[in-house]
Design an enzyme around this catalytic site. Structure first.
Site, PDB file in Angstrom:
ATOM      1  N   ALA A  33       0.840  -1.193   0.000  1.00 53.50           N
ATOM      2  CA  ALA A  33       0.000   0.000   0.000  1.00 53.50           C
ATOM      3  C   ALA A  33       0.875   1.243   0.000  1.00 53.50           C
ATOM      4  CB  ALA A  33      -0.916   0.008   1.223  1.00 53.50           C
ATOM      5  N   CYS A  34       0.479   2.204  -0.804  1.00 55.22           N
ATOM      6  CA  CYS A  34       1.162   3.496  -0.808  1.00 55.22           C
ATOM      7  C   CYS A  34       0.104   4.576  -0.990  1.00 55.22           C
ATOM      8  CB  CYS A  34       2.241   3.567  -1.885  1.00 55.22           C
ATOM      9  SG  CYS A  34       1.622   3.528  -3.566  1.00 55.22           S
ATOM     10  N   SER A  35       0.512   5.797  -1.087  1.00 55.16           N
ATOM     11  CA  SER A  35      -0.437   6.904  -1.151  1.00 55.16           C
ATOM     12  C   SER A  35      -1.511   6.688  -2.209  1.00 55.16           C
ATOM     13  CB  SER A  35       0.294   8.222  -1.408  1.00 55.16           C
ATOM     14  OG  SER A  35       1.136   8.499  -0.325  1.00 55.16           O
TER      15      SER A  35
END
Length: 103
Positions: free
Chosen positions: A7-9
């Site tokens: 997960a990232c921005s």
């Protein structure tokens, strides 16, 4: 089958890392489902994962995500900064494996 969520921005910056992790897993004969989501889908996605790796820019959410993941016995950790920056699929995959083994 190992299930690894990144997960990232926005889910975009981890896409290349997902591809490299998948390639590495195949090269060593592992069956792994590896996918990426944006920050807004991370809590929902962790329900389908064995381990969750988050981008360094999301490190401030680690504690919150870990609280959500604990009842599911899922570990959440920040992707190793060098692995993330260099899109090192081998290193990130090995980090995920280590977290799964140590839970």
């Amino acid at each position: 089958m190992k299930r690894i969520l990144l997960a990232c921005s926005s889910g975009m910056s981890t896409s290349l890392l997902v591809t490299k992790m998948q390639a590495y897993a195949r090269s060593i004969g592992d069956e792994a489902e590896i996918w990426a989501v944006g920050q807004d889908k991370a809590k929902e996605g962790l329900k389908s994962a064995d381990v969750v790796l988050i981008g360094p820019q999301m490190s401030f959410l680690k504690e919150e995500l870990q609280k959500e993941a604990e009842p599911l016995q899922i570990t959440v950790d920040v992707i190793d900064m060098m692995a993330y920056g260099m899109a090192d699929g081998k290193r990130a995959y090995e980090q995920a494996l280590s977290l799964m083994e140590n839970k």
